[in-house]
Design an enzyme around this catalytic site. Sequence first.
Site, PDB file in Angstrom:
ATOM      1  N   ALA A   1       0.828  -1.205   0.000  1.00 10.36           N
ATOM      2  CA  ALA A   1       0.000   0.000   0.000  1.00 10.36           C
ATOM      3  C   ALA A   1       0.864   1.257   0.000  1.00 10.36           C
ATOM      4  O   ALA A   1       1.278   1.740   1.058  1.00 10.36           O
ATOM      5  CB  ALA A   1      -0.937  -0.018   1.209  1.00 10.36           C
TER       6      ALA A   1
ATOM      7  N   GLU B   1      -1.780   6.808  -2.886  1.00  6.98           N
ATOM      8  CA  GLU B   1      -2.908   7.507  -2.242  1.00  6.98           C
ATOM      9  C   GLU B   1      -3.680   8.258  -3.324  1.00  6.98           C
ATOM     10  O   GLU B   1      -3.187   8.408  -4.452  1.00  6.98           O
ATOM     11  CB  GLU B   1      -2.383   8.480  -1.180  1.00  6.98           C
ATOM     12  CG  GLU B   1      -1.615   7.751  -0.095  1.00  6.98           C
ATOM     13  CD  GLU B   1      -1.183   8.653   1.055  1.00  6.98           C
ATOM     14  OE1 GLU B   1      -1.517   9.854   1.044  1.00  6.98           O
ATOM     15  OE2 GLU B   1      -0.511   8.120   1.961  1.00  6.98           O
TER      16      GLU B   1
ATOM     17  N   GLY C   1       0.345   9.138  -6.742  1.00  3.56           N
ATOM     18  CA  GLY C   1       0.600   7.855  -7.409  1.00  3.56           C
ATOM     19  C   GLY C   1       2.040   7.831  -7.872  1.00  3.56           C
ATOM     20  O   GLY C   1       2.934   7.348  -7.168  1.00  3.56           O
ATOM     21  N   SER C   2       2.293   8.437  -9.053  1.00  4.65           N
ATOM     22  CA  SER C   2       3.673   8.506  -9.549  1.00  4.65           C
ATOM     23  C   SER C   2       4.549   9.278  -8.556  1.00  4.65           C
ATOM     24  O   SER C   2       5.707   8.937  -8.338  1.00  4.65           O
ATOM     25  CB  SER C   2       3.716   9.212 -10.906  1.00  4.65           C
ATOM     26  OG  SER C   2       2.850   8.584 -11.817  1.00  4.65           O
TER      27      SER C   2
ATOM     28  N   ASP D   1      11.849  -2.424  -7.562  1.00  2.00           N
ATOM     29  CA  ASP D   1      12.881  -2.982  -8.443  1.00  2.00           C
ATOM     30  C   ASP D   1      12.716  -4.497  -8.593  1.00  2.00           C
ATOM     31  O   ASP D   1      12.971  -5.061  -9.648  1.00  2.00           O
ATOM     32  CB  ASP D   1      14.284  -2.714  -7.872  1.00  2.00           C
ATOM     33  CG  ASP D   1      14.779  -1.311  -8.194  1.00  2.00           C
ATOM     34  OD1 ASP D   1      14.143  -0.614  -9.003  1.00  2.00           O
ATOM     35  OD2 ASP D   1      15.822  -0.917  -7.621  1.00  2.00           O
TER      36      ASP D   1
ATOM     37  N   ARG E   1       8.490  -5.282 -10.054  1.00  2.00           N
ATOM     38  CA  ARG E   1       8.005  -4.890 -11.389  1.00  2.00           C
ATOM     39  C   ARG E   1       8.120  -6.020 -12.401  1.00  2.00           C
ATOM     40  O   ARG E   1       7.248  -6.169 -13.266  1.00  2.00           O
ATOM     41  CB  ARG E   1       8.774  -3.655 -11.872  1.00  2.00           C
ATOM     42  CG  ARG E   1       8.256  -2.396 -11.220  1.00  2.00           C
ATOM     43  CD  ARG E   1       9.065  -1.167 -11.558  1.00  2.00           C
ATOM     44  NE  ARG E   1       8.408  -0.001 -10.988  1.00  2.00           N
ATOM     45  CZ  ARG E   1       9.030   1.109 -10.617  1.00  2.00           C
ATOM     46  NH1 ARG E   1      10.337   1.222 -10.759  1.00  2.00           N
ATOM     47  NH2 ARG E   1       8.354   2.117 -10.118  1.00  2.00           N
TER      48      ARG E   1
ATOM     49  N   GLU F   1       2.350  -0.414 -10.618  1.00  2.00           N
ATOM     50  CA  GLU F   1       3.759  -0.543 -10.179  1.00  2.00           C
ATOM     51  C   GLU F   1       4.682   0.425 -10.930  1.00  2.00           C
ATOM     52  O   GLU F   1       5.812   0.090 -11.286  1.00  2.00           O
ATOM     53  CB  GLU F   1       4.220  -2.003 -10.260  1.00  2.00           C
ATOM     54  CG  GLU F   1       3.467  -2.830  -9.222  1.00  2.00           C
ATOM     55  CD  GLU F   1       4.046  -4.181  -8.951  1.00  2.00           C
ATOM     56  OE1 GLU F   1       5.271  -4.311  -8.984  1.00  2.00           O
ATOM     57  OE2 GLU F   1       3.249  -5.087  -8.684  1.00  2.00           O
TER      58      GLU F   1
ATOM     59  N   GLU G   1       5.482   5.574 -18.406  1.00  2.48           N
ATOM     60  CA  GLU G   1       6.215   6.854 -18.493  1.00  2.48           C
ATOM     61  C   GLU G   1       7.280   6.884 -17.384  1.00  2.48           C
ATOM     62  O   GLU G   1       8.420   7.274 -17.610  1.00  2.48           O
ATOM     63  CB  GLU G   1       5.258   8.047 -18.332  1.00  2.48           C
ATOM     64  CG  GLU G   1       4.344   8.301 -19.524  1.00  2.48           C
ATOM     65  CD  GLU G   1       3.181   7.320 -19.606  1.00  2.48           C
ATOM     66  OE1 GLU G   1       2.849   6.682 -18.596  1.00  2.48           O
ATOM     67  OE2 GLU G   1       2.608   7.177 -20.708  1.00  2.48           O
TER      68      GLU G   1
HETATM   69  C1  LIG Z   1      -6.036  -1.847 -10.777  1.00  2.00           C
HETATM   70  C2  LIG Z   1      -4.980  -1.109 -10.032  1.00  2.00           C
HETATM   71  C3  LIG Z   1      -4.229  -1.762  -9.073  1.00  2.00           C
HETATM   72  C4  LIG Z   1      -3.255  -1.068  -8.345  1.00  2.00           C
HETATM   73  N1  LIG Z   1      -2.581  -1.705  -7.344  1.00  2.00           N
HETATM   74  C5  LIG Z   1      -1.771  -0.986  -6.515  1.00  2.00           C
HETATM   75  C6  LIG Z   1      -1.213  -1.587  -5.352  1.00  2.00           C
HETATM   76  O1  LIG Z   1      -1.401  -2.768  -5.077  1.00  2.00           O
HETATM   77  N2  LIG Z   1      -0.473  -0.810  -4.525  1.00  2.00           N
HETATM   78  C7  LIG Z   1      -0.234   0.509  -4.780  1.00  2.00           C
HETATM   79  O2  LIG Z   1       0.444   1.151  -3.983  1.00  2.00           O
HETATM   80  N3  LIG Z   1      -0.744   1.098  -5.894  1.00  2.00           N
HETATM   81  C8  LIG Z   1      -1.515   0.386  -6.750  1.00  2.00           C
HETATM   82  N4  LIG Z   1      -2.069   0.981  -7.859  1.00  2.00           N
HETATM   83  C9  LIG Z   1      -1.771   2.381  -8.143  1.00  2.00           C
HETATM   84  C10 LIG Z   1      -0.885   2.573  -9.365  1.00  2.00           C
HETATM   85  O3  LIG Z   1       0.423   2.127  -9.095  1.00  2.00           O
HETATM   86  C11 LIG Z   1      -0.953   4.060  -9.747  1.00  2.00           C
HETATM   87  O4  LIG Z   1      -2.254   4.292 -10.259  1.00  2.00           O
HETATM   88  C12 LIG Z   1       0.092   4.435 -10.752  1.00  2.00           C
HETATM   89  O5  LIG Z   1       1.380   4.403 -10.173  1.00  2.00           O
HETATM   90  C13 LIG Z   1      -0.131   5.836 -11.341  1.00  2.00           C
HETATM   91  O6  LIG Z   1      -0.418   6.773 -10.349  1.00  2.00           O
HETATM   92  P1  LIG Z   1      -1.694   7.751 -10.547  1.00  2.00           P
HETATM   93  O7  LIG Z   1      -2.853   6.889 -10.861  1.00  2.00           O
HETATM   94  O8  LIG Z   1      -1.753   8.647  -9.391  1.00  2.00           O
HETATM   95  O9  LIG Z   1      -1.358   8.574 -11.852  1.00  2.00           O
HETATM   96  P2  LIG Z   1      -0.538   9.954 -11.896  1.00  2.00           P
HETATM   97  O10 LIG Z   1       0.708   9.838 -11.114  1.00  2.00           O
HETATM   98  O11 LIG Z   1      -1.467  11.058 -11.576  1.00  2.00           O
HETATM   99  O12 LIG Z   1      -0.150  10.018 -13.437  1.00  2.00           O
HETATM  100  C14 LIG Z   1      -1.080  10.432 -14.447  1.00  2.00           C
HETATM  101  C15 LIG Z   1      -0.350  10.392 -15.793  1.00  2.00           C
HETATM  102  O13 LIG Z   1       0.768  11.298 -15.770  1.00  2.00           O
HETATM  103  C16 LIG Z   1       1.961  10.593 -16.068  1.00  2.00           C
HETATM  104  N5  LIG Z   1       3.043  11.148 -15.256  1.00  2.00           N
HETATM  105  C17 LIG Z   1       3.077  11.362 -13.927  1.00  2.00           C
HETATM  106  N6  LIG Z   1       4.253  11.900 -13.556  1.00  2.00           N
HETATM  107  C18 LIG Z   1       4.986  12.024 -14.676  1.00  2.00           C
HETATM  108  C19 LIG Z   1       6.312  12.492 -14.970  1.00  2.00           C
HETATM  109  N7  LIG Z   1       7.117  12.921 -13.989  1.00  2.00           N
HETATM  110  N8  LIG Z   1       6.734  12.483 -16.256  1.00  2.00           N
HETATM  111  C20 LIG Z   1       5.942  12.026 -17.234  1.00  2.00           C
HETATM  112  N9  LIG Z   1       4.682  11.550 -17.032  1.00  2.00           N
HETATM  113  C21 LIG Z   1       4.218  11.540 -15.778  1.00  2.00           C
HETATM  114  C22 LIG Z   1       1.679   9.142 -15.696  1.00  2.00           C
HETATM  115  O14 LIG Z   1       2.537   8.259 -16.387  1.00  2.00           O
HETATM  116  C23 LIG Z   1       0.232   9.012 -16.123  1.00  2.00           C
HETATM  117  O15 LIG Z   1       0.160   8.806 -17.520  1.00  2.00           O
HETATM  118  C24 LIG Z   1      -3.014   0.298  -8.628  1.00  2.00           C
HETATM  119  C25 LIG Z   1      -3.759   0.946  -9.618  1.00  2.00           C
HETATM  120  C26 LIG Z   1      -4.742   0.277 -10.297  1.00  2.00           C
HETATM  121  C27 LIG Z   1      -5.563   1.004 -11.316  1.00  2.00           C
END
Ligand SMILES: Cc1cc2nc3c(=O)[nH]c(=O)nc-3n(C[C@H](O)[C@H](O)[C@H](O)COP(=O)(O)OP(=O)(O)OC[C@H]3O[C@@H](n4cnc5c(N)ncnc54)[C@H](O)[C@@H]3O)c2cc1C
Length: 393
Positions: A124, A127, A131-132, A240, A243, A366, A370
Amino acid sequence: MPFDPLSNEQREIRDLVRTLARERIAPRAAEIDESHEFPWDVVELFREHDLFGLLFDEEFGGTGTGTLLALAAIEEVSKVCATSGLILAVQELGSLGLKLAGSQAQKERYLPHLASGEWLCAYALTEAGSGSDSAAMRTEAILDGGEYVLNGSKRFITNAGVASLYTVFAKTDPDAGHAGISAFVVESDAPGFEIARLEPKMGISGSTTGELVFNDCRVPAENRLGDEGDGFKIAMRILDRSRPGVAAQGLGIAQGATDYALEYAKSRETMGKPIAQHQLIQGKLADMETKCEAARGLLYGFAQMVDAGVDEAELTKASAMAKLYCTDVAMEVSTEAVQILGGYGYIKEYPVERMMRDAKITQIYEGTNEIQRLVIAREMLKESRASSLAGAV
Ligand SMILES: Cc1cc2nc3c(=O)[nH]c(=O)nc-3n(C[C@H](O)[C@H](O)[C@H](O)COP(=O)(O)OP(=O)(O)OC[C@H]3O[C@@H](n4cnc5c(N)ncnc54)[C@H](O)[C@@H]3O)c2cc1C
């Protein structure tokens, strides 16, 4: 012949997983997708055949058979059902914090439950607002006597509600950025912990994805992994290693779609011959197979590095490349498989429609692809290479 560096013993186990996947999981895959229900029967099958054990060392109840076989097993299961492949991948993701940063006592307490599959686990980090940019998390953990008190929430957590153990990241020092994050293992019955909701999704429908809420949730101080402030580093070290599990899921989807499209193309006739005899279809099949094989090379190459015990710092780029390529291939190849089946590819009676929907998430979770590109480029910029431009003005 696909690239197959497995030993004879590993190959025997991989073939057992392949048979289980084809005979026991494939017939359930469409139902799992349509019902949106977590497949406990698949968990039971994995338990019976000790497949969770493939992810763990012998010392803690696992088979100790290594990373290559573990990834090959995720690939085999994902060829027929990406939701089921994810169950293995997330058992790895959720347990890596303990494996990499747990004390001996923490490992002995928790890993055997996970190696047998008696307990499922989860990771977990994400939030609603982070995300990223995971360091922007807002969940806090404040030390109070012998316990940490957690407040906040986590979004999109795989295995929410089915896991018994969660690796949770929270800020113990909210003003310290990355350095203020710590990692904890939280048992599902911890007071103040609850699952607020589960998300309906485009694909991997049998997998639960949910919101965790911590409302004055009390966690014993001995459940902290590593020192206070180690959390961000632990989270990245976990990714690491984990993924490639998503890469294996992506490769499985891609190879499953390729195999299905090939069989279909041999039997579907247009203009007086099987579509497999039309050169444009042959070109698609050739590209699909080649991409799967290239993806396998990256994935198995990563696994061989881990099994050979290379320095951890060398894994970051190899892991990100395997995740990026295998999952982009999953999306491209499953889309082409739908195209090869024509109208039949678009309807639910045929599995490639599900495979294409399932493929999409592998490019997102994960770390989005991008972010993988950023990680790869960052590692490239750190490397010192002999350049043909050396000395050029
Ligand atoms: C079905 C599902 C299961 C998941 N399981 C887990 C889990 O078990 N544990 C957990 O912790 N998370 C989990 N996640 C969360 C997932 O890892 C995140 O949704 C993902 O990392 C992207 O974060 P975000 O959705 O906030 O998108 P954002 O970070 O808001 O990104 C939106 C877009 O902007 C792009 N972007 C963001 N920053 C940059 C940058 N610096 N340069 C270029 N492009 C960028 C991204 O690539 C994306 O295209 C899950 C998500 C889903 C949908």
